[in-house]
Design a protein around this motif. Sequence first.
Motif, PDB file in Angstrom:
ATOM      1  N   ASN A 175       0.832  -1.208   0.000  1.00 40.05           N
ATOM      2  CA  ASN A 175       0.000   0.000   0.000  1.00 40.05           C
ATOM      3  C   ASN A 175       0.864   1.255   0.000  1.00 40.05           C
ATOM      4  OD1 ASN A 175      -2.817  -0.445  -0.277  1.00 40.05           O
ATOM      5  ND2 ASN A 175      -2.821  -1.461   1.720  1.00 40.05           N
ATOM      6  N   LYS A 176       2.004   1.213   0.665  1.00 40.59           N
ATOM      7  CA  LYS A 176       2.924   2.360   0.623  1.00 40.59           C
ATOM      8  C   LYS A 176       3.551   2.498  -0.759  1.00 40.59           C
ATOM      9  CE  LYS A 176       3.680   2.459   5.549  1.00 40.59           C
ATOM     10  NZ  LYS A 176       4.583   2.236   6.681  1.00 40.59           N
ATOM     11  N   LEU A 177       3.854   1.363  -1.376  1.00 41.99           N
ATOM     12  CA  LEU A 177       4.361   1.407  -2.753  1.00 41.99           C
ATOM     13  C   LEU A 177       3.289   1.942  -3.699  1.00 41.99           C
ATOM     14  CD1 LEU A 177       6.630   0.795  -4.774  1.00 41.99           C
ATOM     15  CD2 LEU A 177       5.725  -1.558  -4.917  1.00 41.99           C
ATOM     16  N   LEU A 178       2.055   1.546  -3.472  1.00 42.92           N
ATOM     17  CA  LEU A 178       0.932   2.059  -4.259  1.00 42.92           C
ATOM     18  C   LEU A 178       0.848   3.582  -4.129  1.00 42.92           C
ATOM     19  CD1 LEU A 178      -1.522   1.323  -6.035  1.00 42.92           C
ATOM     20  CD2 LEU A 178      -2.805   0.947  -3.915  1.00 42.92           C
ATOM     21  N   ALA A 179       1.073   4.087  -2.933  1.00 43.05           N
ATOM     22  CA  ALA A 179       1.086   5.537  -2.717  1.00 43.05           C
ATOM     23  C   ALA A 179       2.232   6.185  -3.491  1.00 43.05           C
ATOM     24  CB  ALA A 179       1.206   5.844  -1.221  1.00 43.05           C
ATOM     25  N   ARG A 237      13.540  -2.490  -2.949  1.00 37.82           N
ATOM     26  CA  ARG A 237      14.554  -3.391  -2.385  1.00 37.82           C
ATOM     27  C   ARG A 237      14.200  -3.767  -0.941  1.00 37.82           C
ATOM     28  NH1 ARG A 237      18.793  -4.195  -5.611  1.00 37.82           N
ATOM     29  NH2 ARG A 237      19.268  -2.624  -7.189  1.00 37.82           N
ATOM     30  N   SER A 238      13.734  -2.795  -0.171  1.00 34.67           N
ATOM     31  CA  SER A 238      13.344  -3.102   1.212  1.00 34.67           C
ATOM     32  C   SER A 238      12.117  -4.015   1.238  1.00 34.67           C
ATOM     33  CB  SER A 238      13.097  -1.821   2.012  1.00 34.67           C
ATOM     34  OG  SER A 238      11.900  -1.183   1.602  1.00 34.67           O
ATOM     35  N   GLY A 239      11.232  -3.865   0.275  1.00 36.21           N
ATOM     36  CA  GLY A 239      10.062  -4.737   0.173  1.00 36.21           C
ATOM     37  C   GLY A 239      10.442  -6.155  -0.210  1.00 36.21           C
ATOM     38  N   ILE A 240      11.477  -6.289  -1.016  1.00 32.92           N
ATOM     39  CA  ILE A 240      11.965  -7.626  -1.378  1.00 32.92           C
ATOM     40  C   ILE A 240      12.484  -8.329  -0.125  1.00 32.92           C
ATOM     41  CG2 ILE A 240      13.774  -8.877  -2.645  1.00 32.92           C
ATOM     42  CD1 ILE A 240      13.400  -6.720  -4.890  1.00 32.92           C
ATOM     43  N   GLU A 241      13.235  -7.597   0.694  1.00 32.36           N
ATOM     44  CA  GLU A 241      13.745  -8.167   1.951  1.00 32.36           C
ATOM     45  C   GLU A 241      12.593  -8.551   2.878  1.00 32.36           C
ATOM     46  OE1 GLU A 241      16.575  -5.459   3.671  1.00 32.36           O
ATOM     47  OE2 GLU A 241      17.807  -5.443   1.860  1.00 32.36           O
ATOM     48  N   LEU A 242      11.589  -7.688   2.981  1.00 38.13           N
ATOM     49  CA  LEU A 242      10.417  -7.979   3.810  1.00 38.13           C
ATOM     50  C   LEU A 242       9.706  -9.233   3.309  1.00 38.13           C
ATOM     51  CD1 LEU A 242       8.334  -7.129   6.028  1.00 38.13           C
ATOM     52  CD2 LEU A 242       7.200  -5.813   4.218  1.00 38.13           C
ATOM     53  N   SER A 243       9.534  -9.335   2.006  1.00 41.12           N
ATOM     54  CA  SER A 243       8.862 -10.497   1.417  1.00 41.12           C
ATOM     55  C   SER A 243       9.657 -11.770   1.672  1.00 41.12           C
ATOM     56  CB  SER A 243       8.667 -10.293  -0.089  1.00 41.12           C
ATOM     57  OG  SER A 243       7.870  -9.163  -0.341  1.00 41.12           O
ATOM     58  N   GLN A 244      10.983 -11.677   1.560  1.00 39.29           N
ATOM     59  CA  GLN A 244      11.834 -12.851   1.833  1.00 39.29           C
ATOM     60  C   GLN A 244      11.652 -13.317   3.268  1.00 39.29           C
ATOM     61  OE1 GLN A 244      15.689 -11.251   0.847  1.00 39.29           O
ATOM     62  NE2 GLN A 244      15.668 -12.116  -1.222  1.00 39.29           N
ATOM     63  N   THR A 266       7.405 -15.704  -1.492  1.00 37.04           N
ATOM     64  CA  THR A 266       8.190 -15.697  -2.727  1.00 37.04           C
ATOM     65  C   THR A 266       7.419 -15.111  -3.901  1.00 37.04           C
ATOM     66  OG1 THR A 266       7.561 -17.997  -3.111  1.00 37.04           O
ATOM     67  CG2 THR A 266       9.688 -17.617  -2.061  1.00 37.04           C
ATOM     68  N   GLY A 267       6.088 -15.178  -3.856  1.00 38.43           N
ATOM     69  CA  GLY A 267       5.285 -14.574  -4.922  1.00 38.43           C
ATOM     70  C   GLY A 267       5.481 -13.074  -4.975  1.00 38.43           C
ATOM     71  N   THR A 268       5.379 -12.423  -3.815  1.00 35.71           N
ATOM     72  CA  THR A 268       5.571 -10.974  -3.774  1.00 35.71           C
ATOM     73  C   THR A 268       7.032 -10.625  -4.026  1.00 35.71           C
ATOM     74  OG1 THR A 268       3.688 -10.679  -2.290  1.00 35.71           O
ATOM     75  CG2 THR A 268       5.285  -8.880  -2.375  1.00 35.71           C
ATOM     76  N   GLU A 269       7.937 -11.436  -3.521  1.00 36.07           N
ATOM     77  CA  GLU A 269       9.365 -11.209  -3.758  1.00 36.07           C
ATOM     78  C   GLU A 269       9.660 -11.189  -5.257  1.00 36.07           C
ATOM     79  OE1 GLU A 269      13.631 -13.473  -2.989  1.00 36.07           O
ATOM     80  OE2 GLU A 269      11.847 -14.179  -1.937  1.00 36.07           O
ATOM     81  N   ASP A 270       9.153 -12.170  -5.968  1.00 33.35           N
ATOM     82  CA  ASP A 270       9.354 -12.247  -7.416  1.00 33.35           C
ATOM     83  C   ASP A 270       8.684 -11.070  -8.126  1.00 33.35           C
ATOM     84  OD1 ASP A 270      10.216 -13.742  -9.849  1.00 33.35           O
ATOM     85  OD2 ASP A 270       8.047 -13.889 -10.163  1.00 33.35           O
ATOM     86  N   PHE A 271       7.471 -10.763  -7.719  1.00 39.41           N
ATOM     87  CA  PHE A 271       6.723  -9.641  -8.289  1.00 39.41           C
ATOM     88  C   PHE A 271       7.511  -8.341  -8.129  1.00 39.41           C
ATOM     89  CE2 PHE A 271       3.546  -6.273  -7.146  1.00 39.41           C
ATOM     90  CZ  PHE A 271       3.047  -6.058  -8.419  1.00 39.41           C
ATOM     91  N   LEU A 272       8.010  -8.100  -6.914  1.00 40.13           N
ATOM     92  CA  LEU A 272       8.754  -6.865  -6.651  1.00 40.13           C
ATOM     93  C   LEU A 272      10.079  -6.829  -7.406  1.00 40.13           C
ATOM     94  CD1 LEU A 272       8.101  -6.424  -2.829  1.00 40.13           C
ATOM     95  CD2 LEU A 272       7.131  -5.063  -4.708  1.00 40.13           C
ATOM     96  N   THR A 273      10.722  -7.983  -7.545  1.00 40.83           N
ATOM     97  CA  THR A 273      11.982  -8.030  -8.297  1.00 40.83           C
ATOM     98  C   THR A 273      11.751  -7.603  -9.743  1.00 40.83           C
ATOM     99  OG1 THR A 273      12.875  -9.743  -6.854  1.00 40.83           O
ATOM    100  CG2 THR A 273      13.894  -9.513  -9.025  1.00 40.83           C
ATOM    101  N   GLY A 274      10.657  -8.067 -10.338  1.00 42.00           N
ATOM    102  CA  GLY A 274      10.328  -7.651 -11.703  1.00 42.00           C
ATOM    103  C   GLY A 274      10.078  -6.163 -11.806  1.00 42.00           C
ATOM    104  N   LEU A 275       9.348  -5.610 -10.825  1.00 45.16           N
ATOM    105  CA  LEU A 275       9.102  -4.167 -10.828  1.00 45.16           C
ATOM    106  C   LEU A 275      10.405  -3.392 -10.687  1.00 45.16           C
ATOM    107  CD1 LEU A 275       5.947  -3.900  -8.519  1.00 45.16           C
ATOM    108  CD2 LEU A 275       6.027  -3.625 -11.010  1.00 45.16           C
TER     109      LEU A 275
END
Length: 164
Positions: A28-32, A127-134, A139-148
């Motif tokens: 939601n913060k990324l959406l903002a 990058r911080s969201g990738i760490e949070l997802s890990q 892994t779904g959100t991690e992969d999604f964020l890596t693509g973004l």
Amino acid sequence: MSTISKNQIKPEIGLQERDMANVAEFLNKLLADYTVLYTKIRHAHWNVEGPDFHSQHLFFEGIYDQLAVNIDDVAERVRMLGHYAVGSLAKYLEFTHLSEIQYTGTDSKGLIKELTSDFETVIMVIRSGIELSQSAGDTGTEDFLTGLMEEHEKTAWMLRAHLS
């Protein structure tokens, strides 16, 4: 802020509810950030002037078109995690890591300089969201964020190339 309705069926997707809530809050913060950035790119598209007007007008349009897709994808990812996507301007301004438009000129270099900084900020946020997802095992959100992140790294590179 509770983002799950009492009537909503919670997803059973192998993630802890607390972890899904933390990841959804990040998203939601990324959406903002995306919504503020989208508005700034539209500002640049509408107001750019100078001998490079036409090419920059189209360049900005391509960037905001892709960001519109990203906005929808992030909001849908929040929903996949069983939470609601924020949708108010007040919340976007409360949650964003970015500022509203600072550059008041109309030349492309000035506009691009601010957008470059914003994309680089968003990359670091992701990058911080990738760490949070890990750490959440998501892994779904991690992969999604890596693509973004990879997509935005390319956009930031293209923006920087205009400043050389």
